[in-house]
Design a protein around this motif. Structure first.
Motif, PDB file in Angstrom:
ATOM      1  N   ASP A   1      -0.293  -1.173  -5.668  1.00  0.00           N
ATOM      2  CA  ASP A   1       0.015  -0.886  -4.267  1.00  0.00           C
ATOM      3  C   ASP A   1      -0.226  -2.095  -3.373  1.00  0.00           C
ATOM      4  O   ASP A   1       0.396  -2.223  -2.312  1.00  0.00           O
ATOM      5  CB  ASP A   1      -0.829   0.285  -3.747  1.00  0.00           C
TER       6      ASP A   1
ATOM      7  N   ALA B   1      -3.696   2.989   4.732  1.00  0.00           N
ATOM      8  CA  ALA B   1      -2.703   2.024   4.258  1.00  0.00           C
ATOM      9  C   ALA B   1      -2.096   1.261   5.430  1.00  0.00           C
ATOM     10  O   ALA B   1      -1.927   0.034   5.363  1.00  0.00           O
ATOM     11  CB  ALA B   1      -1.613   2.745   3.472  1.00  0.00           C
TER      12      ALA B   1
ATOM     13  N   ARG C   1      -9.940  -0.103  -1.326  1.00  0.00           N
ATOM     14  CA  ARG C   1      -8.751  -0.310  -2.166  1.00  0.00           C
ATOM     15  C   ARG C   1      -8.909   0.373  -3.518  1.00  0.00           C
ATOM     16  O   ARG C   1      -8.011   1.068  -4.000  1.00  0.00           O
ATOM     17  CB  ARG C   1      -8.527  -1.808  -2.380  1.00  0.00           C
TER      18      ARG C   1
ATOM     19  N   PHE D   1      -6.216   3.396  -3.666  1.00  0.00           N
ATOM     20  CA  PHE D   1      -4.931   2.838  -4.056  1.00  0.00           C
ATOM     21  C   PHE D   1      -4.936   2.340  -5.496  1.00  0.00           C
ATOM     22  O   PHE D   1      -5.981   2.043  -6.064  1.00  0.00           O
ATOM     23  CB  PHE D   1      -4.558   1.669  -3.122  1.00  0.00           C
TER      24      PHE D   1
ATOM     25  N   TYR E   1       0.819  -1.213   0.000  1.00  0.00           N
ATOM     26  CA  TYR E   1       0.000   0.000   0.000  1.00  0.00           C
ATOM     27  C   TYR E   1       0.859   1.272   0.000  1.00  0.00           C
ATOM     28  O   TYR E   1       0.442   2.322   0.497  1.00  0.00           O
ATOM     29  CB  TYR E   1      -0.949   0.022   1.209  1.00  0.00           C
TER      30      TYR E   1
END
Length: 213
Positions: A178, A104, A170, A174, A6
């Motif tokens: 990641d 994260a 997510r 991200f 992440y």
């Protein structure tokens, strides 16, 4: 133990970092969100570290692009009931508060909990800290019954609830790269790390799909 993913790194707390953590923990900016607000001495910090440096506690310094920005932990682990009795996070670098770094860090530690076979995490959040409350609710934490009149309220995260929100968050925060390959590295000479290596070997394959070990 070093965990990466992440866009951040979680590095297991050592004596090299406990003074840095103490200084930030004693700052007014961090203290205001803690139940315990007394000044922590260097001697107290070392005694605390010696008490948590074992297989039942995971404290990690959060790093972003090599910069140490906070601390995250899962403490009071009961391996028989597969529960983490006390979790928490504080980011001492305020420039990261409104970034993806807190999420994260929480994702990376919770994904590691799944890897280790843990199924439930408890945390406490001050009722006058709305930012922390909303943050933890967004991760799937639920307020336990009969907490409304308590200042330091207890929440619980069931892994299945976490998995339900993880995919959505997510995608929003991200890039697939990641989290496509989370990595965890162990120190072969560290007894705590070797306990985790042996524990992971016993876990079902489904717990390990996200990690390269």
């Amino acid at each position: 133990m070093i965990i990466s993913g992440y866009g951040i790194v979680l590095r297991r707390l050592t004596t090299d970092d406990i003074e840095l953590v103490r200084q930030h923990r004693n700052s007014e900016r961090i203290q205001q969100f803690m139940e315990y607000r007394q000044e922590i001495t260097a001697e107290q910090q070392l005694a605390w570290f010696n008490s948590i440096n074992n297989v039942n506690n995971n404290f990690f310094v959060i790093e972003h692009q090599g910069k140490k920005v906070g601390l995250i932990y899962g403490a009071d682990i009961n391996w028989e009931t597969k529960t983490t009795g006390n979790g928490g996070i504080f980011i001492w670098d305020a420039t990261y508060w409104e970034t993806a770094t807190p999420t994260a860090s929480s994702f990376l530690l919770t994904d590691t909990s799944i890897l280790l076979g843990l199924e439930k995490t408890y945390i406490k959040v001050l009722s006058n800290n709305p930012r922390a409350i909303e943050f933890n609710k967004s991760l799937g934490y639920r307020l336990l019954p009969n907490q409304e009149a308590i200042l330091n309220q207890q929440y619980v995260l069931n892994i299945e609830d976490y998995k339900k929100v993880r995919a959505t968050i997510r995608q929003r925060l991200f890039k697939p790269t990641d989290y496509a390959e989370l990595t965890i590295n162990f120190n072969e000479t560290d007894s705590v790390d070797q306990f985790y290596v042996q524990l992971i070997e016993k876990q079902p394959a489904a717990n390990k799909v996200d990690f390269t070990i």
